[in-house]
Design an enzyme around this catalytic site. Structure first.
Site, PDB file in Angstrom:
ATOM      1  CG  PHE A 165      76.288   5.271   3.613  1.00  0.00           C
ATOM      2  CD1 PHE A 165      75.153   5.488   2.869  1.00  0.00           C
ATOM      3  CD2 PHE A 165      76.760   6.214   4.307  1.00  0.00           C
ATOM      4  CE1 PHE A 165      74.429   6.749   2.933  1.00  0.00           C
ATOM      5  CE2 PHE A 165      75.972   7.614   4.542  1.00  0.00           C
ATOM      6  CZ  PHE A 165      74.878   7.702   4.042  1.00  0.00           C
ATOM      7  CD  GLN A 201      83.633  12.616   7.171  1.00  0.00           C
ATOM      8  OE1 GLN A 201      82.422  12.677   7.830  1.00  0.00           O
ATOM      9  NE2 GLN A 201      84.237  11.581   7.002  1.00  0.00           N
ATOM     10  CG  HIS A 242      79.204  14.964   3.662  1.00  0.00           C
ATOM     11  ND1 HIS A 242      78.609  14.861   2.503  1.00  0.00           N
ATOM     12  CD2 HIS A 242      78.837  13.917   4.153  1.00  0.00           C
ATOM     13  CE1 HIS A 242      78.000  13.866   2.314  1.00  0.00           C
ATOM     14  NE2 HIS A 242      78.016  13.089   3.372  1.00  0.00           N
ATOM     15  CG  LEU A 249      74.789  16.135   4.562  1.00  0.00           C
ATOM     16  CD1 LEU A 249      76.082  16.272   4.376  1.00  0.00           C
ATOM     17  CD2 LEU A 249      74.594  15.032   5.350  1.00  0.00           C
ATOM     18  CD  GLU A 275      78.611   8.443   1.759  1.00  0.00           C
ATOM     19  OE1 GLU A 275      78.998   9.286   2.681  1.00  0.00           O
ATOM     20  OE2 GLU A 275      79.261   7.418   1.730  1.00  0.00           O
ATOM     21  NE  ARG A 327      80.264  10.747   4.578  1.00  0.00           N
ATOM     22  CZ  ARG A 327      79.437  10.812   5.561  1.00  0.00           C
ATOM     23  NH1 ARG A 327      79.874  11.258   6.847  1.00  0.00           N
ATOM     24  NH2 ARG A 327      78.359  10.237   5.397  1.00  0.00           N
ATOM     25  CG  HIS A 387      79.473  15.964   7.861  1.00  0.00           C
ATOM     26  ND1 HIS A 387      78.053  16.276   7.934  1.00  0.00           N
ATOM     27  CD2 HIS A 387      79.368  14.619   7.899  1.00  0.00           C
ATOM     28  CE1 HIS A 387      77.154  15.459   8.027  1.00  0.00           C
ATOM     29  NE2 HIS A 387      78.173  14.281   8.151  1.00  0.00           N
ATOM     30  NE  ARG A 430      81.143  10.677  10.988  1.00  0.00           N
ATOM     31  CZ  ARG A 430      79.782  10.622  10.217  1.00  0.00           C
ATOM     32  NH1 ARG A 430      79.301   9.502  10.273  1.00  0.00           N
ATOM     33  NH2 ARG A 430      79.484  11.712   9.761  1.00  0.00           N
TER      34      ARG A 430
HETATM   35  C1  LIG Z   1      73.353  16.847   8.231  1.00  0.00           C
HETATM   36  C2  LIG Z   1      74.211  15.614   9.172  1.00  0.00           C
HETATM   37  C3  LIG Z   1      73.978  14.039   8.581  1.00  0.00           C
HETATM   38  C4  LIG Z   1      74.352  13.032   9.271  1.00  0.00           C
HETATM   39  N1  LIG Z   1      74.246  11.968   8.482  1.00  0.00           N
HETATM   40  C5  LIG Z   1      74.925  10.929   9.316  1.00  0.00           C
HETATM   41  C6  LIG Z   1      74.369   9.539   9.037  1.00  0.00           C
HETATM   42  O1  LIG Z   1      73.772   9.322   7.971  1.00  0.00           O
HETATM   43  N2  LIG Z   1      74.970   8.484   9.592  1.00  0.00           N
HETATM   44  C7  LIG Z   1      75.823   8.674  10.633  1.00  0.00           C
HETATM   45  O2  LIG Z   1      76.270   7.738  11.114  1.00  0.00           O
HETATM   46  N3  LIG Z   1      76.373  10.053  11.053  1.00  0.00           N
HETATM   47  C8  LIG Z   1      75.583  11.283  10.374  1.00  0.00           C
HETATM   48  N4  LIG Z   1      76.101  12.505  10.841  1.00  0.00           N
HETATM   49  C9  LIG Z   1      76.890  12.605  12.198  1.00  0.00           C
HETATM   50  C10 LIG Z   1      76.009  12.218  13.054  1.00  0.00           C
HETATM   51  O3  LIG Z   1      74.731  12.642  13.009  1.00  0.00           O
HETATM   52  C11 LIG Z   1      76.798  12.955  14.368  1.00  0.00           C
HETATM   53  O4  LIG Z   1      77.937  12.675  14.617  1.00  0.00           O
HETATM   54  C12 LIG Z   1      75.934  12.551  15.642  1.00  0.00           C
HETATM   55  O5  LIG Z   1      74.516  12.738  15.761  1.00  0.00           O
HETATM   56  C13 LIG Z   1      76.545  13.130  16.833  1.00  0.00           C
HETATM   57  O6  LIG Z   1      75.893  12.679  18.086  1.00  0.00           O
HETATM   58  P1  LIG Z   1      76.283  13.109  19.576  1.00  0.00           P
HETATM   59  O7  LIG Z   1      75.034  12.384  20.483  1.00  0.00           O
HETATM   60  O8  LIG Z   1      77.535  12.793  19.761  1.00  0.00           O
HETATM   61  O9  LIG Z   1      75.679  14.545  19.768  1.00  0.00           O
HETATM   62  P2  LIG Z   1      74.595  15.316  19.539  1.00  0.00           P
HETATM   63  O10 LIG Z   1      73.565  14.765  18.762  1.00  0.00           O
HETATM   64  O11 LIG Z   1      75.152  16.609  18.596  1.00  0.00           O
HETATM   65  O12 LIG Z   1      73.941  16.107  20.702  1.00  0.00           O
HETATM   66  C14 LIG Z   1      75.056  17.066  21.282  1.00  0.00           C
HETATM   67  C15 LIG Z   1      74.036  17.219  22.492  1.00  0.00           C
HETATM   68  O13 LIG Z   1      75.018  17.892  23.405  1.00  0.00           O
HETATM   69  C16 LIG Z   1      74.255  19.136  23.902  1.00  0.00           C
HETATM   70  N5  LIG Z   1      75.351  20.201  24.274  1.00  0.00           N
HETATM   71  C17 LIG Z   1      76.463  20.643  23.523  1.00  0.00           C
HETATM   72  N6  LIG Z   1      77.053  21.537  24.433  1.00  0.00           N
HETATM   73  C18 LIG Z   1      76.428  21.554  25.667  1.00  0.00           C
HETATM   74  C19 LIG Z   1      76.610  22.238  26.802  1.00  0.00           C
HETATM   75  N7  LIG Z   1      77.770  23.333  26.856  1.00  0.00           N
HETATM   76  N8  LIG Z   1      75.786  22.024  27.707  1.00  0.00           N
HETATM   77  C20 LIG Z   1      75.026  21.338  27.621  1.00  0.00           C
HETATM   78  N9  LIG Z   1      74.531  20.541  26.382  1.00  0.00           N
HETATM   79  C21 LIG Z   1      75.241  20.727  25.589  1.00  0.00           C
HETATM   80  C22 LIG Z   1      73.413  19.659  22.758  1.00  0.00           C
HETATM   81  O14 LIG Z   1      72.418  20.332  23.276  1.00  0.00           O
HETATM   82  C23 LIG Z   1      72.936  18.325  22.227  1.00  0.00           C
HETATM   83  O15 LIG Z   1      71.768  17.818  23.059  1.00  0.00           O
HETATM   84  C24 LIG Z   1      75.522  13.373  10.371  1.00  0.00           C
HETATM   85  C25 LIG Z   1      75.478  14.667  10.612  1.00  0.00           C
HETATM   86  C26 LIG Z   1      75.148  15.692  10.023  1.00  0.00           C
HETATM   87  C27 LIG Z   1      75.383  17.250  10.548  1.00  0.00           C
END
Ligand SMILES: Cc1cc2nc3c(=O)[nH]c(=O)nc-3n(C[C@H](O)[C@H](O)[C@H](O)COP(=O)(O)OP(=O)(O)OC[C@H]3O[C@@H](n4cnc5c(N)ncnc54)[C@H](O)[C@@H]3O)c2cc1C
Ligand code: SF4
Ligand code: SF4
Ligand code: FES
Ligand code: FES
Lengths: 667, 279, 250
Positions: free
Chosen positions: A121, A252, A254, A268, A271, A327, A393, A428
């Site tokens: 990556f 960021q 992407h 998306l 990558e 990125r 992103h 990132r």
């Molecule tokens: C298309 C895409 C591809 C990606 N690919 C990669 C990758 O290959 N490798 C990598 O390392 N990262 C990748 N990322 C980044 C990574 O997926 C995210 O940064 C990461 O999943 C965030 O996880 P999290 O646990 O912080 O939050 P999330 O998984 O986003 O969870 C947020 C949670 O909070 C809850 N929530 C939000 N607000 C509230 C509220 N007010 N009340 C109650 N609940 C709430 C939501 O319902 C959800 O359950 C990618 C991101 C995207 C968008």
């Protein structure tokens, strides 16, 4: 107020993405009664969308990999702005966290000798991303979801109740954190107020520890890979509760999002396409990335197409292709190509894998990409190139936390995952988020558990706070003419949202200038006033207009944080590019922009309650520990650091008068 | 018959299925606007044609063996005393009584019938088209209760594997039939159009039999660790590849069985003459 | 390239509801969910639709379009003619909450009834070794995005509310298969599949496979192999005989 549903837990985790679930697992395994609240259904959080992989220096694909190399890559990717302690913990603990997932039942792709396979990556020296095809996030999230079910089954066997110690409140949105001002000088977190999306009924959680794991802010931008959940709730909740945000200027973009058809613009393109051999080309068919290797990375990337192609086979003797630069670099390069008229018909550039791999191979390695383009754009990526362009992103900025425990300034308030700040610096690296979720999700769960166990008195939720929060939450239903000091005008939340998105995209997007950002701030001020007038029709049962109206408050606060920070930082670095200040400025490296909530009464009480203003101020970063600093070549550090900061580096001769040793360092 | 699945009575039927209390109140029991009734109808017609043809031919007890040494698969192995009417047709002896209600191939036909009757594909086909359970996806079925394959008699579908073993033996016999037909008692090695017909038929029968789900399971599907059984894994991969076309083979072989039998019957009855290609 | 399309959308809640007609703008390249969003923004701000990723990855936006269970975000408008009426209803196997949103808690309840992954007791994290050929099958099933369209379409519960108790549905029978084929899972899942989770109720009519947006061959690769494993244990006299003999030999 009618009777409000109430629940009492030891730890309340807000967010059911990777970070939230990992935190909840940890807290529950430490014996605490834990609740998880999330906006969508259980198992749908944004983490499922992660595609490429999860970075961890396990050394399965290349034995030379180690946490030190991973640490260095992470710091370089973030242009040395990262909270180094977080980057250190992350690099050290990621492998254990990934292996742990296997004990929960995860099935990663395998190497020939049966270990977890790792892929290339951008920005990672060695193949480092544990992955499952291009659906790694789904595997991670599902695995932890199933782990939670397993823990609930244990509880069921013991107590006859699945939810005795761990319960998921799905489709429940938290709108305000509740504090007990009597607990200590800064007060302490006491719980949260939310509403059930399904019924619109309010619900109060009391809990001495709250872990925010709400993800990012991308829905404030028009072109984004993020889902509707990404409205910056955690960022805003933390601000309003008195915590600080850091690094909010770093967003960021992407480099590869879909650009056509319009309705899927921003979705998306992983990558992994480039990691597996896909290359970027402009409308002249030229692989333009060779022209965009910045000085700080000179020498680390291939200079000819031949060398770049050989690298896929033999990484020891060749340098990697510049298609895999971090990125921010690639996104800017694409932006320039398009601006200078070498873009594709729909305003992107070409990402070509079709001419580089056999169709079956593409379908095997990138099944969801194949599917996504086939279904949504009618493009067969095994036969024609994709059209791609930058898309919002990820937000590097977030809640400032203690690296080891995840605790914010507010006692009892913890944060992990994308909504926490610092780990990724100004940019990132791909794959570092999923590992971040695991490492710091666990640490936040642990921190919260320790905090609760060490408490002498449980903070209490105050009735008047609940009432005030409830009034704010239900305000969008009040008829405009009944509101105090009001014009009687009703605003449509969808319209406001669309305006906000367009404005942020145009004025605080990938390339920024002082005048545009200042303009954005002015317009945000207007939106802030209008958001008070938002009125929603219908009733409280599953009413998306209402949900959006409440989310808007958070998006506005967070957008202001981004704009204000972007205005202050007069340099270009990672996810923050100032056209009027194009270079890196070492004087900005050691400074961090801190956002806090200002309740100074300047806007009148009502507006202040709906969307409080934010202020951003610079502060000094904690200097990197000497042993970590020594992991880098002096020559490299000199590109980022001021002279004074490097005085202690072992590569520096003791006498500051003599020129620096050109080899230096231990790297 | 397939259209009766549609109950226009709406929610009046006592709130079953999609009309159960709590579910969205929608007048139409299905909102499918495509011609969902066509596939089950076609299946019904197809199966009825085959059943009709096969029944007639099985009990006809005539025209099953051509002088060119072609034995139709419907009479193989020919083990009835009645097979004596066509010298050379019985390769495995004659011992069953000659009776109009006892097919000449009474040893194999019941197994072949049961093999196909319990075949996972045919089960799907007739559950959909005959039992209307369901006639098409998201189209309500007419039954008040449903137990699937949990009870007698349908629980017996689980013995499909046995009929697969039997079908293997019969496939070997059919293969033998097709091969011996190349050796003419007077002309030696010959190839006629009929030989090719028999050969194609038997190859396709093998495809159908080998692509059977039970075959896939016994070849390797039941293993948890393919990596420890490379040969069986290889076999499983092949069978799996065939298995994705199992339904296609199921229909093709119904067709080729009819065509093969028809060809033999026409030659045997002297209606057409077989074209000799070699020898 | 825009035109005005006709949509017939079910609006209501558990107490009743009806199909309502809307005329709304449709643009090139859009999916059904885009049009519903336009409706929300312009005509029906409170139209309840569940969605999340709008990229076919989360499995939130399940509904029925022209009577067929589908993802709203993966159904392109270009599959319809301009003058077609596009009918959108909630899933009809689960209780409705409001408009296009249903209560899918049935699925979460079923998920809890499947015993979790059981690793060998003596294996430490980091020591797991599995060959790719051994994980392929389970990996296919783990592509599942839990859209529950298969659960929605399966006639066993769609047409027979009373079967919900005793039938886990294709999604969770497939989960059993996934664990059963997991190279390191040590639990025997076959008897429970048949006795507790209702594998025998599946009559392999393949509607689940037809609707799966991930293209998982649920019936061929999970359900039928599970039925075969059940046959191994309970209905195959040869295997039974073989086992009895080898048991006697010790
Ligand atoms: C298309 C895409 C591809 C990606 N690919 C990669 C990758 O290959 N490798 C990598 O390392 N990262 C990748 N990322 C980044 C990574 O997926 C995210 O940064 C990461 O999943 C965030 O996880 P999290 O646990 O912080 O939050 P999330 O998984 O986003 O969870 C947020 C949670 O909070 C809850 N929530 C939000 N607000 C509230 C509220 N007010 N009340 C109650 N609940 C709430 C939501 O319902 C959800 O359950 C990618 C991101 C995207 C968008
Ligand atoms: S194949 Fe079985 S599980 Fe799938 S829809 Fe049909 S009856 Fe249900
Ligand atoms: S198996 Fe397919 S249809 Fe069923 S829930 Fe999973 S993804 Fe949806
Ligand atoms: S013959 Fe069809 S499945 Fe066995
Ligand atoms: S919205 Fe996620 S699958 Fe449709």
């Amino acid at each position: 107020m009618t009777e409000i549903e109430r629940h009492d837990y030891d730890v309340l985790v807000i967010g059911a993405g990777g970070a939230g679930l990992r935190a909840a697992i940890e807290a529950r395994e430490r014996g605490l009664r834990t609740a998880i609240v999330c906006k969508s259904l259980f198992g749908k959080a944004h983490t499922v969308m992660a595609e490429g992989g999860c970075a961890a220096a396990m050394g399965n694909a290349n034995e030379n990999d180690s946490w030190q190399v991973h640490f260095r890559d992470t710091m370089r990717g973030g242009k040395f702005l990262n909270n180094w302690r977080m980057a250190e913990l992350h690099a050290q603990e990621a492998p254990d966290r990934v292996w742990e997932l296997e004990t929960y039942g995860a099935l990663f792709d395998r190497t020939k000798d049966g270990r977890i396979s790792q892929r290339h990556f951008g920005g990672h020296t060695y193949p480092r991303l544990a992955h499952v095809g291009d659906r790694t996030g789904l595997e991670l999230l599902r695995t932890m979801q199933q782990r939670i079910v397993a823990l609930q089954q244990d509880d069921f066997a013991e107590t006859g109740d699945y939810e005795a110690r761990l319960r998921v409140f799905a489709e429940c949105t938290v709108t305000e954190l509740l504090k007990d001002p009597a607990a200590g000088p800064d007060g302490a977190v006491a719980g949260a107020l939310g509403y059930w999306r399904e019924s619109g009924r309010l619900v109060v959680f009391s809990a001495p520890a709250v872990v925010l794991a709400t993800g990012g802010i991308g829905k404030s931008f028009q072109v984004t890979s993020n889902s509707w959940e990404y409205t910056g709730d955690g960022h805003a909740l933390a601000l309003r509760a008195g915590a600080d945000l850091v690094d909010m200027e770093f967003v960021q973009f992407h480099p590869t999002g879909m650009v056509w058809p319009p309705s899927v613009k921003g979705i998306l393109v992983t990558e992994g396409v480039r990691g597996d051999g896909g290359v970027l080309k402009n409308s002249d068919g030229k692989r333009f990335m060779f022209d965009y290797v910045p000085d700080v990375f000179k020498g680390q990337y291939a200079q000819t197409e031949d060398e770049a192609d050989r690298w896929y086979e033999d990484q020891e003797n060749n340098r990697r292709t510049p298609d895999l630069l971090p990125r921010d670099e690639v996104a800017r390069a694409i932006n320039t190509e398009v601006k200078e008229g070498r873009g594709s018909p729909h305003g992107g550039v070409y990402l070509d894998i079709a001419s580089r791999m056999k169709p079956e191979e593409i379908k095997r390695r990138l099944p969801s990409m194949y599917h996504q383009f086939k279904e949504l754009a009618d493009v067969d990526i095994t036969a024609e190139p994709m059209e791609v362009g930058p898309t919002c992103h990820y937000v590097m900025g977030g809640i400032q936390v203690d690296p080891d425990s995840g605790q914010s300034r507010v006692p009892g308030l913890f944060a992990a995952g994308e909504c926490a700040g610092g780990m990724h610096g100004s940019n990132r690296l791909g794959g570092n988020s999923l590992s971040d979720l695991l490492v710091f999700g666990r640490r936040a769960g642990l921190g919260a558990a320790d905090y609760v166990v060490g408490l002498e008195r449980r903070p209490a939720v105050r009735a008047e706070d609940v009432d005030a929060a409830a009034v704010l939450t239900l305000a969008p239903f009040d008829a405009p003419e009944d509101r105090a000091d009001d014009t009687g005008r009703a605003e449509n939340p969808y319209t406001l949202h669309a305006e906000l998105q367009r404005m942020m995209n145009d004025l605080v997007g990938i390339i920024r200038t002082e005048s545009e950002v200042a303009d954005a701030q002015r317009r945000l001020g207007e939106l802030r006033a209008r958001v008070r007038q938002v009125f929603v029709e219908g009733h409280r049962q599953y009413n998306p207009g209402w949900h959006l109206a409440l989310d808007l408050r958070n998006m506005l606060m967070v957008s202001e944080a981004v704009a204000a920070s972007a205005l202050l930082r007069t340099e270009s670095r990672g996810g923050h590019t100032r056209e009027d200040h194009p270079g890196l400025d070492p004087e900005w490296r050691h400074r961090v922009l801190v956002t806090r909530c200002a309740r100074d009464g300047a806007d009148g009480l009502e507006t202040e309650q709906v969307v409080p203003r934010v202020v951003v101020e610079p502060a000094e970063r904690v200097p990197m520990r000497a042993d970590l600093l020594a992991l880098f070549d002096l020559a490299e550090l000199e590109k980022y650091y001021t002279d004074a900061e490097l005085a202690e580096h072992p590569g520096r001769p003791a006498d500051p008068g003599r020129p620096a040793d050109p080899v230096g360092g231990t790297a | 018959m397939t259209t009766t699945a549609r109950d226009t009575d709406g929610r009046g039927v006592g709130g079953r299925g999609v009309d159960s209390p709590g579910r969205a109140a929608i007048e139409a029991r299905t909102l499918r606007s495509d011609r969902w009734w066509l596939p089950p109808l076609a299946t019904t017609v197809g199966l009825l044609i085959f059943i009709g043809y096969a029944t007639v031919r099985t009990f006809q007890q005539k025209y099953f063996f051509a002088d060119e040494r072609y034995l139709t698969p419907f009479y193989s192995p020919c083990v009835s005393l009645g097979c004596a009417s066509e010298p050379g047709a019985a390769h495995f002896g004659m011992f069953l009584p000659d009776h109009p209600l006892i097919p000449y191939a009474a040893l194999s036909l019941p197994f072949l019938l049961l093999f196909r009757l319990t075949c996972y594909y045919y089960r799907k086909a007739y559950y959909r088209s005959f039992a209307l359970a369901p006639a098409a996806c998201a189209v309500p079925e007419p039954h008040a209760t449903y137990h699937g394959e949990t009870r007698f008699p349908l629980v017996l579908q689980n013995v499909h594997r046995y009929f697969f073993y039997a079908a293997l033996v019969i496939a070997v016999i059919n293969t033998y039939d097709a091969i011996v037909a190349f050796r003419h008692p007077t002309d030696g090695f010959v190839v006629g159009v009929g030989n090719l017909v028999l050969l194609v038929n038997v190859v396709l029968l093998w495809c159908y039999t080998a692509s059977c789900h039970s075959c896939r399971h016994v070849m390797g599907g039941r293993l948890t660790h393919f990596s420890k059984h490379p040969v069986r894994y290889r076999l499983w991969t092949w069978v799996s590849a065939l298995n994705t076309r199992h339904a296609t083979f199921a229909w093709i072989t119904l067709g080729t069985l009819i065509l093969t039998d028809l060809y033999v019957a026409l030659v045997a009855s002297g209606t057409i003459t077989d074209l000799r290609l070699v020898g | 390239m825009s035109y005005t399309g006709t949509f017939r959308i079910w609006r209501g809640d558990a107490d009743g509801g009806a199909l309502a007609d809307f005329r709304v703008e449709v643009n090139e390249g859009e999916v059904v969910l885009d049009v519903l969003h336009r409706l929300q923004a312009t005509q029906t701000p409170d139209l309840a639709v569940r969605w999340n990723c709008k990229a076919g990855k989360c499995g939130s936006c399940s509904a029925e379009i022209n009577g067929k269970p589908r993802l709203l975000c993966m159904t392109r408008m270009s599959v319809f003619e301009r003058d077609d009426v596009v009918t959108v209803t909630p899933m009809r196997t689960f209780p409705v909450i409001r408009d296009l949103v249903t209560d899918v808690s049935f699925n979460y309840a079923k998920a809890r009834e499947i015993p979790s992954f059981t690793p060998p007791a003596d294996l430490a994290p980091g020591e797991y070794r599995m060959a790719q050929v051994d994980v392929n099958r389970s990996q296919e099933f783990r592509k599942c995005i839990e859209c529950y369209l298969c659960q929605d379409t399966c006639h066993v519960v769609r047409d027979h509310e009373e079967n919900k108790e005793s039938f886990a549905g294709p999604r969770f029978l497939m989960r059993i298969a996934e664990l059963e084929m997991h190279p390191l899972d040590v639990a025997d899942r076959v008897p429970a599949a048949q006795e507790e989770h209702g594998l025998g109720r599946c009559n392999i009519t393949k509607c689940c496979t037809d609707v799966c947006p991930e293209g998982i061959k649920i019936t061929d690769n999970a359900l039928i192999p599970m039925k075969e494993r059940v046959a191994d244990q309970r209905y195959d006299p040869l295997v039974w005989l073989g086992r009895t003999i080898s048991r006697r030999r010790g």
